[in-house]
Write an enzyme that holds these catalytic residues in place. Structure first.
Site, PDB file in Angstrom:
ATOM      1  N   LYS A 149       0.878  -1.188   0.000  1.00  0.00           N
ATOM      2  CA  LYS A 149       0.000   0.000   0.000  1.00  0.00           C
ATOM      3  C   LYS A 149       0.907   1.227   0.000  1.00  0.00           C
ATOM      4  O   LYS A 149       1.975   1.213   0.617  1.00  0.00           O
ATOM      5  CB  LYS A 149      -0.892   0.008   1.254  1.00  0.00           C
ATOM      6  CG  LYS A 149      -1.785  -1.224   1.392  1.00  0.00           C
ATOM      7  CD  LYS A 149      -2.957  -1.228   0.421  1.00  0.00           C
ATOM      8  CE  LYS A 149      -3.767  -2.492   0.544  1.00  0.00           C
ATOM      9  NZ  LYS A 149      -4.896  -2.565  -0.369  1.00  0.00           N
ATOM     10  N   GLU A 178      -4.665  -5.272  -6.474  1.00  0.00           N
ATOM     11  CA  GLU A 178      -5.361  -5.810  -7.655  1.00  0.00           C
ATOM     12  C   GLU A 178      -5.302  -4.860  -8.854  1.00  0.00           C
ATOM     13  O   GLU A 178      -5.449  -5.291  -9.999  1.00  0.00           O
ATOM     14  CB  GLU A 178      -6.834  -6.114  -7.322  1.00  0.00           C
ATOM     15  CG  GLU A 178      -7.711  -4.923  -7.055  1.00  0.00           C
ATOM     16  CD  GLU A 178      -7.566  -4.395  -5.643  1.00  0.00           C
ATOM     17  OE1 GLU A 178      -6.830  -4.996  -4.842  1.00  0.00           O
ATOM     18  OE2 GLU A 178      -8.181  -3.362  -5.349  1.00  0.00           O
ATOM     19  N   ARG A 268     -10.075 -11.812  -6.614  1.00  0.00           N
ATOM     20  CA  ARG A 268     -11.445 -11.900  -7.164  1.00  0.00           C
ATOM     21  C   ARG A 268     -12.113 -10.537  -7.382  1.00  0.00           C
ATOM     22  O   ARG A 268     -13.337 -10.439  -7.464  1.00  0.00           O
ATOM     23  CB  ARG A 268     -12.297 -12.749  -6.217  1.00  0.00           C
ATOM     24  CG  ARG A 268     -12.395 -12.149  -4.821  1.00  0.00           C
ATOM     25  CD  ARG A 268     -13.311 -12.933  -3.917  1.00  0.00           C
ATOM     26  NE  ARG A 268     -13.481 -12.226  -2.641  1.00  0.00           N
ATOM     27  CZ  ARG A 268     -14.415 -12.506  -1.740  1.00  0.00           C
ATOM     28  NH1 ARG A 268     -15.272 -13.496  -1.957  1.00  0.00           N
ATOM     29  NH2 ARG A 268     -14.507 -11.828  -0.613  1.00  0.00           N
ATOM     30  N   HIS A 300      -8.841 -15.558  -3.047  1.00  0.00           N
ATOM     31  CA  HIS A 300      -9.538 -14.734  -2.046  1.00  0.00           C
ATOM     32  C   HIS A 300     -10.965 -15.262  -1.873  1.00  0.00           C
ATOM     33  O   HIS A 300     -11.668 -15.472  -2.860  1.00  0.00           O
ATOM     34  CB  HIS A 300      -9.610 -13.285  -2.507  1.00  0.00           C
ATOM     35  CG  HIS A 300      -8.295 -12.572  -2.491  1.00  0.00           C
ATOM     36  ND1 HIS A 300      -8.133 -11.348  -1.908  1.00  0.00           N
ATOM     37  CD2 HIS A 300      -7.091 -12.920  -2.990  1.00  0.00           C
ATOM     38  CE1 HIS A 300      -6.871 -10.956  -2.045  1.00  0.00           C
ATOM     39  NE2 HIS A 300      -6.219 -11.896  -2.703  1.00  0.00           N
ATOM     40  N   GLY A 338      -8.756  -8.198   3.550  1.00  0.00           N
ATOM     41  CA  GLY A 338      -9.697  -7.073   3.425  1.00  0.00           C
ATOM     42  C   GLY A 338     -10.092  -6.514   4.778  1.00  0.00           C
ATOM     43  O   GLY A 338     -10.935  -7.076   5.463  1.00  0.00           O
ATOM     44  N   GLY A 339      -9.441  -5.458   5.190  1.00  0.00           N
ATOM     45  CA  GLY A 339      -9.813  -4.808   6.451  1.00  0.00           C
ATOM     46  C   GLY A 339      -9.294  -5.539   7.664  1.00  0.00           C
ATOM     47  O   GLY A 339      -9.784  -5.355   8.778  1.00  0.00           O
ATOM     48  N   PHE A 360      -2.891  -8.827   5.283  1.00  0.00           N
ATOM     49  CA  PHE A 360      -3.090  -7.552   5.972  1.00  0.00           C
ATOM     50  C   PHE A 360      -2.434  -6.437   5.155  1.00  0.00           C
ATOM     51  O   PHE A 360      -1.206  -6.388   5.074  1.00  0.00           O
ATOM     52  CB  PHE A 360      -2.430  -7.593   7.353  1.00  0.00           C
ATOM     53  CG  PHE A 360      -2.849  -8.763   8.208  1.00  0.00           C
ATOM     54  CD1 PHE A 360      -2.290 -10.022   8.007  1.00  0.00           C
ATOM     55  CD2 PHE A 360      -3.801  -8.604   9.196  1.00  0.00           C
ATOM     56  CE1 PHE A 360      -2.680 -11.111   8.785  1.00  0.00           C
ATOM     57  CE2 PHE A 360      -4.191  -9.684   9.995  1.00  0.00           C
ATOM     58  CZ  PHE A 360      -3.630 -10.944   9.786  1.00  0.00           C
ATOM     59  N   GLY A 361      -3.267  -5.582   4.553  1.00  0.00           N
ATOM     60  CA  GLY A 361      -2.699  -4.455   3.810  1.00  0.00           C
ATOM     61  C   GLY A 361      -2.538  -3.279   4.764  1.00  0.00           C
ATOM     62  O   GLY A 361      -1.500  -3.106   5.412  1.00  0.00           O
ATOM     63  N   GLY A 362      -3.655  -2.558   4.970  1.00  0.00           N
ATOM     64  CA  GLY A 362      -3.620  -1.459   5.946  1.00  0.00           C
ATOM     65  C   GLY A 362      -3.243  -1.959   7.325  1.00  0.00           C
ATOM     66  O   GLY A 362      -2.625  -1.228   8.117  1.00  0.00           O
TER      67      GLY A 362
HETATM   68  C1  CAP Z   1      -7.053  -5.572   1.063  1.00  0.00           C
HETATM   69  C2  CAP Z   1      -7.127  -5.447  -0.433  1.00  0.00           C
HETATM   70  C3  CAP Z   1      -7.771  -6.616  -1.109  1.00  0.00           C
HETATM   71  C4  CAP Z   1      -9.124  -6.949  -0.575  1.00  0.00           C
HETATM   72  C5  CAP Z   1      -9.929  -7.697  -1.592  1.00  0.00           C
HETATM   73  C6  CAP Z   1      -7.867  -4.177  -0.845  1.00  0.00           C
HETATM   74  O1  CAP Z   1      -6.405  -4.434   1.550  1.00  0.00           O
HETATM   75  O2  CAP Z   1      -5.829  -5.349  -0.972  1.00  0.00           O
HETATM   76  O3  CAP Z   1      -7.859  -6.270  -2.494  1.00  0.00           O
HETATM   77  O4  CAP Z   1      -8.905  -7.793   0.472  1.00  0.00           O
HETATM   78  O5  CAP Z   1     -11.080  -8.161  -0.978  1.00  0.00           O
HETATM   79  O6  CAP Z   1      -7.422  -3.630  -1.854  1.00  0.00           O
HETATM   80  O7  CAP Z   1      -8.843  -3.868  -0.209  1.00  0.00           O
HETATM   81  P1  CAP Z   1      -6.601  -4.098   3.101  1.00  0.00           P
HETATM   82  P2  CAP Z   1     -11.454  -9.709  -1.048  1.00  0.00           P
HETATM   83  O8  CAP Z   1      -5.970  -5.230   3.896  1.00  0.00           O
HETATM   84  O9  CAP Z   1      -5.863  -2.785   3.306  1.00  0.00           O
HETATM   85  O10 CAP Z   1      -8.053  -4.005   3.325  1.00  0.00           O
HETATM   86  O11 CAP Z   1     -10.263 -10.412  -0.481  1.00  0.00           O
HETATM   87  O12 CAP Z   1     -12.706  -9.812  -0.218  1.00  0.00           O
HETATM   88  O13 CAP Z   1     -11.663 -10.017  -2.479  1.00  0.00           O
HETATM   89 MG    MG Z   2      -6.437  -4.935  -2.953  1.00  0.00          MG
END
Ligand code: CAP
Ligand code: MG
Length: 410
Positions: A149, A178, A268, A300, A338-339, A360-362
């Site tokens: 990020k 993505e 996804r 995912h 995601g979150g 874990f992104g954020g």
């Molecule tokens: C998560 C993430 C993923 C989501 C996708 C984002 O970042 O990189 O793309 O998890 O959702 O861009 O939101 P955070 P899913 O950890 O900062 O939320 O896995 O439900 O498809």
């Molecule tokens: Mg993402």
């Protein structure tokens, strides 16, 4: 000719679809069943003279279950109706025109049970859970990943440096976001080279195997070119946005992967346009099953507790689609992302057990002490759960975890 036959017993060569349906006003559920079965196989909206009774007998599907209370039906299609090994073609039948018919207010494809004949015509995951654990040399701990990020914005070298900090902090897998492909300020080739260099440095420094999952999503030929470059440069993983590249793109990539031998990570993004409406579309469990049959190694599937929609039973159905036994197909690794942040690790491990990749992104790069501390906090949380210690107890001895809990659990 009728397709409804509640006495029909499906054969082992049948592909069985379960649908939820809401007929339009003044349309009976039986009429709706006839329309769905005909339009998804051999007929059209009106009787045609070119369809002989013999042909119909040989190819017609059977509506063999109707549950009026739940609004659910099951249709058995002979595998002779489909080109084996052709996922776009199969879906053009059982997930095609029928979603747009006027006689239906809503239609949702709940599940597809494939016959062995069709599953065996696809390659399935090349690595799966066992192969990925072997590559990373992590026997049974839940794997932890991060997404670099900001999603896009960093230069190639800045991207590589953030990845390095996450790896030395204890993250196993670092992936692109993505929507990061090859941008003027962060070209694919440069990002790949710089980040793999620092992956090697992080492996030496930590003594742990590290994965860089670069996003190769692009037009099919470009995608294959990028996958080959990953292989040539010593990369072992590639990420693809499975919805936006489409079923044909996925199959082309999986075919090439017979020789490339990369771990394929499926993101996804865009799935919710298809699966979120509880009354219409295609469930994520079907999308997950199709990805596994084609040959994605990790996908995912939601988190239950994070920022994206997805109830527990839905998310667990997605896990089941990736891991249940299916004619010897390898299990694909469920990815929860995601979150998420370290404070959610106990709940996540209760939901998924250890055969999960937690991303874990954020939740890493938002740690007040920085990315390396964010990664350490994730591993500290995992370790605390493994040792049966409360996170807040563990945080007394670990400033990185304390910083995460203070920010997200206060
Ligand atoms: C998560 C993430 C993923 C989501 C996708 C984002 O970042 O990189 O793309 O998890 O959702 O861009 O939101 P955070 P899913 O950890 O900062 O939320 O896995 O439900 O498809
Ligand atoms: Mg993402």
């Amino acid at each position: 000719m009728s397709y409804v036959d509640l006495k029909y017993k499906p054969s082992k060569n049948d592909l069985i679809c379960s649908y939820y349906l809401e007929p339009a006003r003044d349309i009976t559920i039986e009429k709706a069943c006839e329309q769905i079965a005909g339009e998804s196989s051999i007929e059209t909206w009106t009787k045609i003279l070119t369809l002989s009774p013999k042909m119909a007998q040989r190819l017609k599907p059977h509506v063999f279950q109707i549950d009026k209370r739940k609004g659910q039906i099951k249709i058995a299609y002979t595998d002779r109706l489909f080109e084996w090994g052709n996922m776009p073609g199969i879906l053009a039948s059982v997930a095609g025109n029928i979603f747009g018919m006027k006689d239906l207010k809503n239609l949702r494809l709940l599940d597809i049970v494939f016959p062995k004949s069709i599953v065996n015509s696809f390659k399935g995951p090349k690595f799966g859970i066992g192969g990925i654990r072997k590559l990373l040399k992590v026997k049974d701990r839940a794997l932890v990943g991060t997404i670099i990020k900001p999603k896009v914005g960093l230069s190639s070298i800045e991207h590589a440096k953030v990845a390095y900090k996450a790896w030395v902090g204890g993250i196993d897998l670092v992936k692109d976001d993505e929507n990061l492909t090859s941008l003027g300020f962060n070209l694919f080739e440069k990002r790949l080279a710089r980040t793999l260099e620092l992956r090697d440095k992080a492996q030496e420094q930590t003594g742990e195997r590290k994965a860089y999952i670069i996003n190769i999503t692009a037009e099919t030929n470009k995608m294959l070119e990028r996958a080959q470059l990953v292989k040539d440069q010593g990369g072992e993983y590639a990420m693809v946005d499975v919805i936006t590249v489409g079923w044909a793109g996925l199959q082309t990539l999986r075919n090439a992967n017979e020789s490339l031998k990369l771990v394929l990570h499926g993101h996804r993004t865009g799935h919710a346009a298809i699966d979120r409406n509880p009354k219409h579309g295609i469930t994520m469990a079907v999308i997950a099953k199709l990805n596994r049959i084609i040959g994605i190694d990790e996908l995912h599937i939601g988190t239950v507790v994070g920022k994206m929609a997805g109830r527990r039973e839905e998310v667990l159905a997605n896990v089941d689609a990736l891991t249940s036994s299916m004619y010897g197909l390898r299990q694909a690794f469920p990815v929860a992302s995601g979150g998420l942040h370290p404070g959610l690790v106990p709940a996540l491990l209760r939901i998924f057990g250890n055969d999960v990749i937690l991303q874990f992104g954020g939740g890493v790069h938002g740690n007040p002490l920085g990315t390396e501390a964010g990664a350490k906090a994730v591993r500290q949380a995992i370790c605390a759960v493994e040792r049966g210690i409360l996170l807040k107890e563990c945080a007394k001895e670990h400033k990185e975890l304390k910083a995460a809990l203070d920010k997200w659990c206060a």
